[in-house]
Design an enzyme around this catalytic site. Structure first.
Site, PDB file in Angstrom:
ATOM      1  N   LYS A  69      39.720 -51.150 -34.242  1.00  0.00           N
ATOM      2  CA  LYS A  69      41.146 -50.838 -34.228  1.00  0.00           C
ATOM      3  C   LYS A  69      41.941 -52.077 -33.833  1.00  0.00           C
ATOM      4  O   LYS A  69      41.504 -52.874 -32.999  1.00  0.00           O
ATOM      5  CB  LYS A  69      41.433 -49.725 -33.209  1.00  0.00           C
ATOM      6  CG  LYS A  69      40.886 -48.361 -33.595  1.00  0.00           C
ATOM      7  CD  LYS A  69      41.214 -47.335 -32.519  1.00  0.00           C
ATOM      8  CE  LYS A  69      40.602 -45.986 -32.845  1.00  0.00           C
ATOM      9  NZ  LYS A  69      41.235 -45.355 -34.011  1.00  0.00           N
ATOM     10  N   ARG A 105      34.794 -37.205 -38.083  1.00  0.00           N
ATOM     11  CA  ARG A 105      34.289 -36.258 -39.082  1.00  0.00           C
ATOM     12  C   ARG A 105      32.767 -36.308 -39.176  1.00  0.00           C
ATOM     13  O   ARG A 105      32.138 -35.330 -39.581  1.00  0.00           O
ATOM     14  CB  ARG A 105      34.949 -36.547 -40.434  1.00  0.00           C
ATOM     15  CG  ARG A 105      34.625 -37.884 -41.058  1.00  0.00           C
ATOM     16  CD  ARG A 105      35.637 -38.295 -42.119  1.00  0.00           C
ATOM     17  NE  ARG A 105      36.927 -38.624 -41.524  1.00  0.00           N
ATOM     18  CZ  ARG A 105      38.007 -38.975 -42.235  1.00  0.00           C
ATOM     19  NH1 ARG A 105      37.929 -39.045 -43.557  1.00  0.00           N
ATOM     20  NH2 ARG A 105      39.129 -39.273 -41.639  1.00  0.00           N
TER      21      ARG A 105
END
Length: 513
Positions: free
Chosen positions: A287, A361
């Site tokens: 990130k 996910r």
């Protein structure tokens, strides 16, 4: 935790630090101000001029506004605090439950450092007492575990004020069964919401997957919830490629925790699955600066599931609730999963990892497959899954996707009743093609536009056939970085806990399916 009592005392005679009353904008419009029911004794003590006095002090009745003034002569409490309720309802209509929650929360926050406050807000039924209790107890929350290092300092001397210590509800009925049940429910639910908030706010160096699992185990013993923990060896042996893959770059290995509250064999079963990334650096797909400072909150879904299961047990709901906490730390290292790697999931499907920052996910997929094996009546997963959902719905609303339109609508309505903002979102079939992979059965990324919906479609692939399922993307409301408002604090919010508890109650009552 703030104490809660139902008091039969009058506003004038109760010993407290403050009396809380409600004030609202006149339903006739203009600049009119009305004092809400419940504060009649206070209004009388001001010779019927309380509304005029508050107006002269600048009060408008707006939601979130608090105005303090000296209490009338003869009152045991020295201060009256007027909390804004927004617009007053029309004649013969009651104040909205959420307006009561937010006003009580604003008042409780404004009274930090106080020992006791008496709430004289409108109570026409037990539901009103429950809403006020919820708002006050949630508003009184403060996370101070890492503050105030000087143990000898008095409250406030080190810049840290203790939360309001006691809330006394005036106008409720202490001996009425409905009122007692409503307040008991509010106490149990808010304590679990605040437990979730504590977990979310805990620094990631202290809340590793192993530490989270230990907290769950301890709570399970306390509240009669069975807890099973799969460590990294059990996960590897069991073929949980998604959870192992995400966690393999960290020195803190992953865990899969199962929480089981069983009411009876004949009761319906609700399975809750939570994303528990205790810190999300993004992995190799690191990130950028400015996007990782709050990533301790990426386990908010697991915290919500944990809290909801414990709340169901405390309330003795006539439903079986299982919670699955998919816990991992997503870190970059020489052993971390790489873009281009292929993981074999617990379901047997293979996933090409195109972006290691789409890790939630992956852990959810394994947990959803495992939850599906038990063939529950419904599965709901909760996750801070996508920034796309924040772009779509903002910071206060979570998205709901499902494989059943009626179930999605029901959860949306339940969330509204619980006082949580949500919005139904679609799962467009045409977006599935974007996750086709030339190497594996599916990729963990698809089209950029509609990214929140793509994530939902990915999760749908791992739901057992014929099982009703919904996905709550709480990326927006799970962690609040701005100034507190209503009963919402800065930091972890416990988003979706109240919705999940009310969903379990509806299933227990036979109102769903």
């Amino acid at each position: 935790m703030t104490a809660l009592t139902l008091s039969t005392a009058g506003a004038a005679t109760l010993r407290a630090d403050a009396i809380v009353v409600g004030v609202a904008k006149s339903p006739q419009g203009g600049n009119g101000l009305v004092v809400a029911p419940g504060a009649e004794a206070v209004v009388e003590a001001y010779d019927g001029k309380l509304a005029d006095i508050l107006k002269s002090l600048g009060a408008s009745g707006a939601e979130g506004e608090v105005t303090k003034l000296p209490a009338p002569a003869g009152f045991k409490a020295p201060v009256v605090l007027a909390a804004g309720l927004g617009s007053a309802p029309e004649k013969d209509e009651a104040y909205d439950a959420e307006a009561l929650r937010r006003a009580a929360g604003s008042a409780a926050r404004a009274l930090s450092g106080s020992k006791k406050a008496a709430f004289a807000l409108p109570i026409e039924a037990s539901e009103d007492a429950e809403a006020i209790a919820e708002g006050a107890l949630l508003g009184a929350y403060a996370f101070t575990a890492y503050q105030g290092g000087d143990a000898s300092a008095k409250d406030g001397d080190n810049g840290v004020k203790a939360p309001l210590a006691e809330v006394a509800l005036l106008g409720a009925k202490p001996r009425d069964k409905a009122y007692k049940a409503a307040v008991a429910r509010a106490l149990a639910v808010t304590e679990e919401v605040n437990r979730a908030r504590d977990l979310i706010n805990t620094p990631p160096n202290d809340l590793t997957p192993e530490a989270f699992a230990a907290v769950a185990s301890a709570a399970g013993k306390e509240h009669g919830v069975k807890v099973q923990v799969l460590d990294e060896k059990a996960l590897a042996k069991g073929g949980y490629g998604g959870i192992i893959g995400v966690g393999q770059g960290s020195q803190n290995p992953p865990r899969l925790v199962k929480l089981s509250y069983t009411h009876s064999k004949d009761a319906k079963t609700l399975a809750l699955v939570g994303k528990g990334i205790t810190y999300d650096s993004g992995g190799i797909s690191l990130k950028p600066a400015g996007h990782n400072e709050t990533m301790k909150c990426d386990m908010s879904g697991a915290a919500a599931v944990f809290a909801a299961v414990v709340a169901a047990a405390r309330l003795g709901l006539e439903v079986n609730v299982t919670g699955w906490l998919a816990l991992a730390e997503n870190m970059p290292s020489g052993s971390a999963v790489r873009p281009g790697d292929v993981l074999r999931m617990y379901s047997g499907k293979t996933v090409e990892v195109l972006n290691t920052d789409a890790e939630g996910r992956l852990v959810l997929a394994d947990a959803l497959t495992k939850a599906s094996e038990e063939n529950p009546d419904a599965i709901v997963d909760v996750a801070t899954l996508t920034g796309a959902m924040v772009l779509a719905l903002g910071h206060r609303t979570f998205g709901i996707m499902a494989n059943d339109d009626a179930f999605r609508t029901a959860i949306h309505e339940i969330a509204e009743e619980a006082g949580e903002q949500s919005w139904p979102m679609p799962l467009p079939a045409e977006l599935r093609k974007g996750m086709d992979s030339p190497t594996a059965d599916i990729a963990n990324m698809g089209e950029r536009m509609g990214g929140g919906l793509v994530a939902g479609l990915f999760l749908k692939e791992f739901i057992g056939e014929g099982i009703t399922w919904a996905h709550l993307d709480i990326a927006g409301p799970a962690f609040h970085e701005g100034a507190p408002w209503g009963y919402t604090p800065k930091g972890g919010t416990g988003a979706s806990v109240r919705t999940l508890v009310k969903l379990a109650e509806r299933i227990a009552a036979g109102d769903l399916g």
